[in-house]
Design a protein around this motif. Structure first.
Motif, mmCIF file in Angstrom:
data_model
loop_
_atom_site.group_PDB
_atom_site.id
_atom_site.type_symbol
_atom_site.label_atom_id
_atom_site.label_comp_id
_atom_site.label_asym_id
_atom_site.label_seq_id
_atom_site.Cartn_x
_atom_site.Cartn_y
_atom_site.Cartn_z
ATOM 1 N N ASP A 1 -12.159 6.646 14.005
ATOM 2 C CA ASP A 1 -10.813 6.696 13.624
ATOM 3 C C ASP A 1 -10.454 5.828 12.152
ATOM 4 O O ASP A 1 -10.821 4.601 11.911
ATOM 5 N N ARG B 1 -8.134 15.409 10.589
ATOM 6 C CA ARG B 1 -9.473 15.384 9.792
ATOM 7 C C ARG B 1 -9.605 16.962 9.160
ATOM 8 O O ARG B 1 -9.337 17.741 10.011
ATOM 9 N N ARG C 1 -11.270 12.398 6.629
ATOM 10 C CA ARG C 1 -10.404 11.785 7.876
ATOM 11 C C ARG C 1 -9.310 11.297 7.354
ATOM 12 O O ARG C 1 -9.112 10.592 5.917
#
Length: 231
Positions: free
Chosen positions: A62, A132, A206
């Motif tokens: 993350d 993403r 991301r």
């Protein structure tokens, strides 16, 4: 690139993961629809966030809390970025439209960081998952002599024998020139000597943050340091 580094793809991925340098793609206020006729975007030249004086590597998965720091020109106080005013979204595929130029930083171990100047740039990315992006493709043309000059700036990190007009350095520069396969304006001309190198990179993205600016730092000339050590 494989002529200059043994594992350029792996090294480039590790370079981003370490937080040293990357590009941050700002898609703007992208909504939930699958297609937009216009989606003006920007690309920022960035380095990683800092903690206790050191660059923080990117998280394992993350990145939503990771703030990349955009480079800022200290003379103009403007961010180093490239605008993509013609970008659009079609069936969740983001397309940059034509970009006049883009600079990419690639690591080569002890070579240092090689600045790769691209023109005739096109970028596409699947952003079906807004967290993403996948199946990204970045393509462009490198002006061969511009890459040669940029490589000469970092060649001294190999040793003093690669400074100046050395035979060792010229051998590497010739190998770069031999990779020329296109004209620098992106065309093909069988009656002319190619002066450009086509480049294609695959990438993923991301979701992350744009942090506080940081000044552009010009690295020292490694050959100058080596010459001083030899005196």
């Amino acid at each position: 690139l494989a002529q200059l580094a043994s594992n350029p793809s792996e090294e480039a991925s590790a370079f981003v993961a370490s937080g040293q340098r990357s590009l941050l793609l700002d898609l703007g206020p992208l909504g939930a629809a699958a297609s937009y006729a216009g989606s003006p975007s920007q690309l920022f030249d960035v380095t990683g966030m800092m903690a206790q004086g050191d660059i923080v590597p990117t998280p394992e998965s993350d990145w939503s809390g990771y703030a990349w720091r955009p480079f800022q020109d200290p003379q103009t106080n403007t961010l180093v970025k490239v605008s993509a005013p013609e970008a659009y979204l079609s069936s969740n595929q983001w397309v940059s439209g034509g970009l006049p130029s883009l600079n990419i930083a690639l690591p080569f171990g002890f070579f240092g960081v090689l600045e790769v100047p691209l023109s005739e740039v096109r970028i596409s990315l699947d952003v079906t998952d807004r967290e993403r992006g996948v199946n990204g493709i970045l393509g462009g043309v490198i002006e061969t002599e511009a890459l040669v000059q940029n490589f000469k700036k970092i060649a001294g990190t190999l040793g003093a024998q690669f400074c100046g007009q050395s035979t060792a350095l010229e051998g590497i520069l010739d190998s770069i020139r031999q990779a020329s396969d296109i004209m620098k304006d992106g065309t093909q001309n069988p009656d002319a000597v190619c002066d450009g190198i086509s480049l294609g990179l695959g990438f993923e993205t991301r979701r992350s943050l744009l942090g506080e600016p940081t000044p552009v730092v010009t690295p020292a000339d490694p050959c100058e340091g080596l010459e001083l050590d030899g005196e």
